[in-house]
Design a protein around this motif. Structure first.
Motif, mmCIF file in Angstrom:
data_model
loop_
_atom_site.group_PDB
_atom_site.id
_atom_site.type_symbol
_atom_site.label_atom_id
_atom_site.label_comp_id
_atom_site.label_asym_id
_atom_site.label_seq_id
_atom_site.Cartn_x
_atom_site.Cartn_y
_atom_site.Cartn_z
ATOM 1 N N SER A 81 2.013 6.479 0.957
ATOM 2 C CA SER A 81 1.156 6.383 -0.314
ATOM 3 C C SER A 81 1.155 7.370 -1.131
ATOM 4 C CB SER A 81 -0.284 5.717 -0.201
ATOM 5 O OG SER A 81 -0.376 4.546 0.458
ATOM 6 N N ALA A 90 -3.956 1.711 -4.017
ATOM 7 C CA ALA A 90 -3.391 0.487 -3.185
ATOM 8 C C ALA A 90 -4.522 -0.420 -2.911
ATOM 9 C CB ALA A 90 -2.911 1.107 -1.725
ATOM 10 N N GLU A 130 -2.764 6.228 -2.932
ATOM 11 C CA GLU A 130 -3.461 5.616 -1.684
ATOM 12 C C GLU A 130 -4.846 4.781 -2.146
ATOM 13 O OE1 GLU A 130 -3.393 8.800 -2.590
ATOM 14 O OE2 GLU A 130 -5.030 10.026 -1.887
ATOM 15 N N SER A 158 0.852 -1.364 -0.009
ATOM 16 C CA SER A 158 0.018 -0.059 0.052
ATOM 17 C C SER A 158 1.049 1.287 0.129
ATOM 18 C CB SER A 158 -1.049 -0.090 1.433
ATOM 19 O OG SER A 158 -1.971 -1.011 0.950
ATOM 20 N N ARG A 159 1.917 1.492 0.741
ATOM 21 C CA ARG A 159 2.881 2.735 0.959
ATOM 22 C C ARG A 159 3.663 2.816 -0.223
ATOM 23 N NH1 ARG A 159 5.947 1.068 5.909
ATOM 24 N NH2 ARG A 159 3.754 0.193 6.392
#
Lengths: 466, 466
Positions: free
Chosen positions: B151, A188, A185, A180-181
Motif C-alpha cells: 500500500s 484503502a 494504506e 488495499s495494496r
C-alpha cells in the motif's frame, strides 16, 4: 572506477543521531491546506471571520463519458469532525513553524464546528453542479473544513462511482473488494467502505471490517502454496485449518492439476476455487466442467485478475460466481479523484444580510446563492432531471411540478448547530448509504447503467427565483 | 404523486439509538488483507510458519511509456513497523469477527518483526523487475507485512514517479504540491512527502510539514476575496495580516484590475501574484508586462490551474516563477498506483535449506531466488543497465564489470534483525531520499527525462550464477 567514486550510493556517509520521528496525532485538523489558516488569520484581523457563510460542494463535470456519480464519504466527513481539534501537539507545531499568529492560535485552540451541514444522502447519485454538501457557519469555522471535506468526498466518491459500474455489470453476482495494496494504506479503508456503499459484498481489508462492519473475505495467496513442499500439502494444510468451505487458489502451477488437487484435498464440498491469471473466461468454463466432472458441482469459482467493469461485463456468460476487484476499483477505474470543489456561494455583508457571491473571471464560474436541489421523476417513477433552484428554500413550490411529475428534495440534515446526526456515521451509516445507493440507481433512466461513454443520465436544470 | 411515495428519500425512517462509531486504532496492523492472517493460521497449524522466507517487492512493468520509476515510501514503511502491533483493540475484534483461531491470536499478541529488510535507497529510480525491497524472516512475520508495504510503496512511488517528471520539466523553477483535496485525507500527507522526495520545494499540506519538516506554502483562495465587500478590501486585509511578501490571487474578477489592485494594496514589493484560471501562458506574459509597468519588477508569478508535466513543459518560455500542482500529482499523472507485488522468492525446506520458489503458471511468472541488484555505469558516468544477479551475494564479483564500467550495488540495509536504521525515517529520511533522487536521476541517460512515451531508460539484465 570503483563504487567509492559514487558518493551518492544512497547511504548517508555516516549514521548520526536522529531525532525520534514525529509524534502521532489523533486529530484530523492538520489534514488541511495552509491557506485555510492564513485566510483565517487575515479574516480574524479585519473582522470578516465572523461573517455568516455558505460553502457548497459540487463538481463541474463528471469524468469523461460517465453517466452518473455516486456520493460517498459523507459519513466519514461527519466522523472526522469529532477529531478536528487543535491540541497542544498541533498548536505547538503551528507556532514553531510560524504558520499563523498568536491570535489565530488562540482561536484554533477553542475550535469546534458549531454550524450546520446539509447534503445529499450518502450513496445517492449526483450530476454536474449537484450541491452534494452545503456547509454553513461563520467564515472562520467553515473555511477550515474545506480541505478535509474535499479530500474525503473526492476520493470516496471516485471509488464509489467506479464501484457502482462494477456491481451494475456484475448484475447479481457478488463483487469483492481486494484493492488495499494498490491504494495508500488508510485510503484503502476508505475505498473498501466506498465500495460497500456501491454494493460490493465484502472486502479483504480488516480495518474496514472493524470500523464499518463490512464482511471481510480472503483465504490464501500463491505464497502459501510456494511455502509448502508441493501443492497437495499446501491445500491439505489450508483445508485442515480453514475447513472444506475455504477457497483454494488453483493457478500456482497448473490449473488442471490444481483443481484435481483441490478436490482431492477438500472433497466435493470444497467451497470455491480462485483463478488469478490467464484468460479467465475460457478457464472458468474449463474449470467448471472439470469440477462438475469430479462431482464438485456446488464448488464456486471466483476470479480476481485485473478486473474492471468491462472485464466483469465480458464474463457475464462465463460460469463465474464472484468477482474480486483490486487496482481498478481503488483507483476509480480511470478517474481516481472527483473534481469536487468547495465554493463560497453566499456570505453576510457588513449589515448581516446574506448576499450571493461568485467568482466572475474566465471559465471557472459558479452560481452564487443558496441552492435547493431535487430530483424530478416522470410518471413511470424514473428520474428525468436534477433540479436546482436558487432564491427559494422550498424547491417543490418554486418548481411547481406537473400532475404527472414528482419532485423529491435531495438535501437532508447532517449536522445541526454542531450536532452530528448519528444515522449517517459508523456501520449504520454505511448500511443506510448502501440502501440509498441501490434505490437511487434503480430509479435512473435505463440508459444510465450502460458502460459505454455518454452524457450524464440526467440533465441538471437550474431555476432562479427572485 | 407526493414525496411520501418515495420511501427511499435517504433519511432512515426514524432516528434510533446508534452505537458509538469505532474506537480509533493507533496501530497499522489491521491495514492488512484478511488472507495474510488466515494463511498465518494454516501455517502455524502445520508448522510451516517458522520456515525462513524471502519476499521480494518489484514491479513487472512501468506505466505505459514511462522511462523510469521513483521509489518512495520506504521511510514510511519503516515508520509503520513500530505501530504494527496487535493490541486488545485489534485482537478483540479479530476474535469477535472470527477471522482467526485462538492460537493465531496468541501469536499476533506477541508480534514484532524481528527479521531484516534491505532495499533500494528511497528516492532511487527503478525499472521492471528491480527488487526495490527484500523482506526476510519467518513466513509468519514476513507475510503479515505484505499489504501494508505494498500500500505504501505503490502509492508513494506512483506520486514520486509523476513528481519527478514535473520537477524535470520545470527545470530550476520550484514546483509546489497543492493536491491534498484531490487525494484521500491521509494519502495527501504521503503524496506531499513523495513529491518532496522527487524535488518539490513545498507543500500546502500542514501535516506533511509537521511530520517531515517539508516547507508549507499557501496564502489565500478565491473565498477570501469573495468574503470581502470588494477585491481592494480583501487585498488590503491580506497584506495587513500576512505582509507585503504575500501572494495575492488576482483572478477572482478581472485579472488586469486584480493586478492593479494587488500592487495598490502591497506596493511594488508585493511578493507574488497567483493565476488559477485561463490561458496561463498568455496571461503570464500580460501580467508580467503589467507588473513591470507598475514597477513591481520583483513580484513573482505563480500559476496553479490543472497543471501536469506537459503543461509545465509548455510554460517553459512563459514568465512564470513557480508551479502549483494538485490533481495530476496526487493521482500519479495517469498512473495512480504502481504495480508492485510482494512475492515469495525463496524459503527454507524441511531440512532448513533455503530453496528458490516461483509461480509457474501462465503469464504472471517470476524468478525465484535471492537477487542482488546493481546499476552499471559506462565510462561517462551515466547508467547503462540495471543488473540483477541470482545465486550470488556479491553482485560485483558475479558480474565482473569491464575496465570502463562501474557497477554500484543498490541494496542498502533498512532493518537488521528487527532494528530500524533511523537514517531512513522522519524528516532526515526525506532529506536523504531527496538527495538520492537528484543524484540517481542525474545519472540516467539523457533520453530518460523526455516526457514522450518510450521504453524504460535502462534495460534490466539478469544473470543466474550457479
Amino acid at each position: 572506477m570503483s563504487s567509492a567514486d559514487h558518493p551518492g550510493t544512497g547511504a548517508p556517509a555516516a549514521p548520526h543521531a536522529q531525532p525520534a520521528p514525529f509524534a502521532p496525532s489523533a486529530q484530523t485538523s492538520l489534514l488541511t491546506d495552509r491557506y485555510e489558516l492564513t485566510m483565517l488569520q487575515a479574516a480574524l484581523a479585519d473582522g470578516t471571520a465572523d461573517r455568516h457563510c455558505l460553502f457548497e460542494v459540487f463538481t463541474r463535470r463528471l469524468p469523461a463519458g460517465r453517466r452518473y456519480g455516486v456520493l460517498a464519504g459523507t459519513g466519514r466527513v461527519l466522523e472526522s469532525l469529532a477529531t478536528f481539534r487543535f491540541t497542544d501537539l498541533e498548536l505547538d507545531w503551528l507556532r514553531e513553524a510560524r504558520v499563523v499568529d498568536e491570535r489565530t492560535l488562540d482561536y484554533l485552540a477553542g475550535y469546534r464546528f458549531t454550524g450546520s451541514i446539509t447534503g445529499y444522502a450518502e450513496g445517492d447519485v449526483f450530476f454536474p453542479q449537484s450541491p452534494v454538501m452545503v456547509v454553513e457557519g461563520t467564515f472562520a469555522e467553515a473555511v477550515l473544513l474545506e480541505t478535509l471535506i474535499l479530500s474525503i468526498l473526492n476520493y470516496d466518491s471516485a471509488v464509489a462511482s467506479a464501484a457502482s459500474r462494477m456491481t451494475s455489470a456484475a448484475v447479481d453476482r457478488p463483487c469483492l473488494e481486494m484493492g488495499s495494496r494498490r491504494a495508500s494504506e488508510t485510503a484503502a479503508v476508505a475505498a473498501a467502505r466506498a465500495a460497500a456503499v456501491a454494493g460490493f459484498a465484502g472486502t479483504s481489508n480488516l480495518e474496514a471490517g472493524r470500523r464499518y462492519g463490512i464482511d471481510t473475505i480472503g483465504t490464501a495467496a500463491h505464497a502459501f502454496t510456494l511455502l509448502h513442499d508441493d501443492e497437495p500439502s499446501a491445500f491439505a494444510a489450508q483445508v485442515a485449518s480453514l475447513g472444506v468451505g475455504t477457497t483454494l487458489l488453483v493457478d500456482t502451477y497448473d490449473v488442471r492439476q490444481g483443481v484435481r488437487n483441490a478436490v482431492a484435498a477438500a472433497g466435493t464440498d470444497l467451497g470455491a476455487v480462485r483463478l488469478d491469471s490467464g484468460d479467465l473466461g475460457i478457464q472458468a468454463v474449463e474449470v467448471r466442467k472439470q469440477l462438475d466432472g469430479l462431482g464438485a458441482t456446488g464448488t464456486r469459482i471466483t476470479v480476481t485478475s485485473d478486473l474492471d467493469e468491462y472485464a466483469i461485463a465480458a464474463l457475464a456468460a462465463a460460469p463465474v460466481d464472484s468477482y474480486g476487484v483490486g487496482t481498478s476499483l481503488v483507483t476509480g477505474s480511470g478517474a481516481p479523484t472527483c473534481g469536487m470543489v468547495y465554493k463560497l456561494v453566499a456570505r453576510s455583508d457588513a449589515d448581516g444580510v446574506l448576499q450571493p457571491v461568485a467568482k466572475a473571471s474566465t471559465l471557472k464560474t459558479s452560481t452564487g446563492g443558496r441552492k435547493s436541489a431535487a430530483r424530478l421523476f416522470g410518471d413511470d417513477g424514473r428520474a428525468v432531471a436534477e433540479v436546482l433552484v436558487t432564491g427559494a428554500d422550498d424547491v417543490v413550490s418554486a418548481w411547481e411540478p406537473g400532475d404527472d411529475e414528482d419532485l423529491r428534495p435531495l438535501h437532508v440534515p447532517l449536522v445541526v448547530d454542531g450536532a452530528v446526526d448519528s444515522r449517517w456515521i459508523g456501520a449504520y451509516g454505511v448500511h443506510n448509504a448502501t440502501q440509498r445507493h441501490a434505490e437511487a440507481r434503480a430509479e435512473l433512466p435505463r440508459g444510465a447503467r450502460r458502460l459505454s461513454a455518454g452524457d450524464p443520465a440526467l440533465p441538471t436544470v437550474t431555476r432562479r427565483v427572485d
